[in-house]
Write a protein that holds these residues in place. Structure first.
Motif, PDB file in Angstrom:
ATOM      1  N   UNK A 141       1.030  -1.370   0.081  1.00 56.86           N
ATOM      2  CA  UNK A 141      -0.308  -0.099  -0.195  1.00 56.86           C
ATOM      3  C   UNK A 141       1.115   1.191   0.482  1.00 56.86           C
ATOM      4  N   UNK A 142       2.418   1.032   0.020  1.00 57.75           N
ATOM      5  CA  UNK A 142       2.727   2.138  -0.071  1.00 57.75           C
ATOM      6  C   UNK A 142       3.403   2.797  -0.964  1.00 57.75           C
ATOM      7  N   UNK A 143       3.522   2.169  -2.974  1.00 59.92           N
ATOM      8  CA  UNK A 143       3.280   1.893  -3.554  1.00 59.92           C
ATOM      9  C   UNK A 143       2.716   2.948  -4.551  1.00 59.92           C
ATOM     10  N   UNK A 144       2.666   3.355  -5.648  1.00 58.59           N
ATOM     11  CA  UNK A 144       2.046   4.150  -6.895  1.00 58.59           C
ATOM     12  C   UNK A 144       2.996   3.938  -7.965  1.00 58.59           C
ATOM     13  N   UNK A 145       2.492   3.083  -8.460  1.00 58.86           N
ATOM     14  CA  UNK A 145       3.060   3.150  -9.979  1.00 58.86           C
ATOM     15  C   UNK A 145       2.431   4.195 -11.053  1.00 58.86           C
ATOM     16  N   UNK A 146       3.181   4.764 -11.761  1.00 55.97           N
ATOM     17  CA  UNK A 146       2.837   5.972 -12.498  1.00 55.97           C
ATOM     18  C   UNK A 146       3.291   5.304 -14.308  1.00 55.97           C
ATOM     19  N   UNK A 147       2.358   4.767 -14.539  1.00 62.28           N
ATOM     20  CA  UNK A 147       3.262   4.677 -16.198  1.00 62.28           C
ATOM     21  C   UNK A 147       2.685   6.154 -17.396  1.00 62.28           C
ATOM     22  N   UNK A 148       4.837   6.352 -17.129  1.00 58.59           N
ATOM     23  CA  UNK A 148       4.726   7.625 -17.473  1.00 58.59           C
ATOM     24  C   UNK A 148       6.279   8.004 -18.116  1.00 58.59           C
ATOM     25  N   UNK A 149       6.154   8.411 -18.754  1.00 56.57           N
ATOM     26  CA  UNK A 149       7.469   9.552 -19.817  1.00 56.57           C
ATOM     27  C   UNK A 149       8.175  10.061 -18.418  1.00 56.57           C
ATOM     28  N   UNK A 150       9.019  10.287 -17.544  1.00 57.96           N
ATOM     29  CA  UNK A 150       9.719  11.000 -16.701  1.00 57.96           C
ATOM     30  C   UNK A 150       9.623  12.330 -16.982  1.00 57.96           C
ATOM     31  N   UNK A 151       9.921  12.870 -18.168  1.00 59.23           N
ATOM     32  CA  UNK A 151       9.834  13.655 -19.009  1.00 59.23           C
ATOM     33  C   UNK A 151       8.419  14.840 -18.644  1.00 59.23           C
ATOM     34  N   UNK A 152       7.959  14.273 -18.551  1.00 62.85           N
ATOM     35  CA  UNK A 152       6.293  14.530 -18.238  1.00 62.85           C
ATOM     36  C   UNK A 152       5.245  15.151 -17.132  1.00 62.85           C
ATOM     37  N   UNK A 153       6.258  14.024 -16.613  1.00 55.40           N
ATOM     38  CA  UNK A 153       5.396  14.827 -14.707  1.00 55.40           C
ATOM     39  C   UNK A 153       5.583  16.408 -14.529  1.00 55.40           C
ATOM     40  N   UNK A 154       4.385  16.046 -13.765  1.00 52.44           N
ATOM     41  CA  UNK A 154       4.113  18.015 -13.431  1.00 52.44           C
ATOM     42  C   UNK A 154       3.268  17.911 -12.046  1.00 52.44           C
ATOM     43  N   UNK A 155       3.134  16.842 -10.873  1.00 50.10           N
ATOM     44  CA  UNK A 155       2.952  16.416 -10.120  1.00 50.10           C
ATOM     45  C   UNK A 155       2.337  14.952  -9.369  1.00 50.10           C
ATOM     46  N   UNK A 156       2.787  15.112  -8.273  1.00 54.85           N
ATOM     47  CA  UNK A 156       2.760  13.701  -8.516  1.00 54.85           C
ATOM     48  C   UNK A 156       1.795  13.405  -6.130  1.00 54.85           C
ATOM     49  N   UNK A 157       0.679  12.953  -6.031  1.00 57.25           N
ATOM     50  CA  UNK A 157       0.701  13.173  -5.253  1.00 57.25           C
ATOM     51  C   UNK A 157       0.400  11.601  -4.299  1.00 57.25           C
ATOM     52  N   UNK A 158       0.877  11.599  -3.087  1.00 54.87           N
ATOM     53  CA  UNK A 158       1.382  12.554  -2.460  1.00 54.87           C
ATOM     54  C   UNK A 158       2.513  13.367  -2.731  1.00 54.87           C
ATOM     55  N   UNK A 159       2.726  14.663  -2.193  1.00 55.67           N
ATOM     56  CA  UNK A 159       4.230  15.490  -3.006  1.00 55.67           C
ATOM     57  C   UNK A 159       5.882  14.508  -2.692  1.00 55.67           C
ATOM     58  N   UNK A 160       6.197  14.252  -3.651  1.00 56.41           N
ATOM     59  CA  UNK A 160       7.377  13.372  -3.495  1.00 56.41           C
ATOM     60  C   UNK A 160       8.217  14.441  -2.696  1.00 56.41           C
ATOM     61  N   UNK A 161       9.207  14.337  -1.540  1.00 57.45           N
ATOM     62  CA  UNK A 161      10.288  14.687  -0.738  1.00 57.45           C
ATOM     63  C   UNK A 161      12.043  14.323  -1.214  1.00 57.45           C
ATOM     64  N   UNK A 162      11.736  13.214  -2.079  1.00 55.18           N
ATOM     65  CA  UNK A 162      13.287  12.918  -2.098  1.00 55.18           C
ATOM     66  C   UNK A 162      13.660  11.902  -3.639  1.00 55.18           C
ATOM     67  N   UNK A 163      13.984  12.025  -4.590  1.00 58.22           N
ATOM     68  CA  UNK A 163      14.434  10.672  -5.794  1.00 58.22           C
ATOM     69  C   UNK A 163      15.444  10.289  -5.788  1.00 58.22           C
ATOM     70  N   UNK A 164      15.056   8.848  -5.862  1.00 57.21           N
ATOM     71  CA  UNK A 164      16.270   7.973  -5.387  1.00 57.21           C
ATOM     72  C   UNK A 164      15.514   7.114  -7.079  1.00 57.21           C
ATOM     73  N   UNK A 165      16.497   7.230  -7.373  1.00 58.75           N
ATOM     74  CA  UNK A 165      16.629   6.182  -8.993  1.00 58.75           C
ATOM     75  C   UNK A 165      18.019   6.189  -9.932  1.00 58.75           C
ATOM     76  N   UNK A 166      17.933   4.745 -10.103  1.00 59.90           N
ATOM     77  CA  UNK A 166      18.667   3.866 -10.972  1.00 59.90           C
ATOM     78  C   UNK A 166      18.541   4.694 -13.050  1.00 59.90           C
TER      79      UNK A 166
END
Length: 279
Positions: free
Chosen positions: A100-125
């Motif tokens: 329940x802690x996971x939200x998956x968004x099928x999207x090009x990251x270049x098109x991200x404009x908002x996420x809910x809840x609002x992220x405080x950190x980016x951690x990624x490969x």
């Protein structure tokens, strides 16, 4: 703290076979299959239990599974539809108490404009081929981001962490500095990836800073222009931007910058002052 089972080489191959996944160069896909590496990344990210993480390119879920116990929520942004569909099931299988802690968004990251809840950190490969624009896009679109730790090609990490005067300091370094203070956070061995990449990887850590005063788009245009002729002094390099070399010199002097200096010697605050002097 609730834990999750992490993926090793056998699990990564099995999941890829189950879902018919073949890593593609086009999407810059190199999947991490080493549990110690993802543990190290999460530890270096210095997350708190209240952090909301955005992970770009979660792939088969190696890093996702390590992030879920360490954060309040994880947004996994995945461009590949097959991987986006597969990830929730993998989390249910390997970390059922954390699904329940996971939200998956099928999207090009270049098109991200908002996420809910609002992220405080980016951690990624981050995918090698688009790592810099993705990182700059996220920082521009998500003002709630306070910090991050990303894995990228080592030479890109070197460039992004470089300061004025360094041989590898350039457009990406200056633009990232608008948003954040960055530093190198260590190398990542090639052997932890499948398929094994033909370049070295490294970790870049950053912390959000107060941006300079001014219009970001105007300052970024100036940065692009100044570095397009980085071997030239700023007076001739900015002649087209200012209208003439004489006008460029006048603007530079008004901003307190030596007209014969080169772009590679200026920090982002210097560029902001030059853009402000022109306007």
């Amino acid at each position: 703290m609730t834990t999750s089972r992490l993926l090793g080489p056998a699990e990564v191959r099995a999941l890829a076979e189950r879902f018919g996944i073949r890593p593609t160069k086009r999407l810059g896909q190199n999947f991490v299959h080493d549990a110690n590496t993802v543990r190290r990344i999460v530890k270096a990210a210095d997350l708190t239990a209240d952090d909301v993480v955005v992970e770009v390119g979660p792939g088969l879920g190696s890093l996702t599974l390590a992030l879920l116990p360490a954060a309040a929520h994880v947004h996994a942004v995945e461009i590949d539809p097959a991987l986006a569909v597969a990830l929730p099931g993998t989390v249910v299988e390997f970390a059922p108490d954390l699904a329940d802690r996971l939200t998956v968004t099928n999207l090009d990251a270049m098109k991200v404009r908002s996420l809910d809840p609002a992220p405080t950190a980016v951690v990624a490969n981050l995918p090698y081929n688009v790592g810099v624009p993705v990182l700059l896009t996220l920082l521009g679109a998500l003002p709630s981001l306070e910090k991050g730790l990303v894995m990228m090609q080592q030479e890109v990490v070197d460039r992004l962490a470089a300061g004025p005067g360094s041989k590898v300091y350039g457009v990406p370094s200056a633009k990232l500095a608008w948003f954040a203070a960055a530093r190198k956070a260590g190398p990542v061995p090639r052997a932890v990836f499948w398929p094994v990449p033909n370049v070295d990887s490294g970790l870049l850590a950053f912390t959000r800073r107060e941006p300079p005063v001014g219009d970001r788009a105007a300052v970024f245009t100036l940065v692009d222009t100044a570095f397009a002729q980085r071997r030239k002094a700023l007076r001739p390099a900015l002649a087209g931007w200012a209208g003439s070399a004489a006008a460029a010199e006048e603007i530079l002097r008004a901003a307190g910058v030596d007209p014969m200096a080169r772009a590679e010697t200026l920090g982002i605050d210097d560029f902001a002052r030059i853009a402000a002097a022109r306007s």
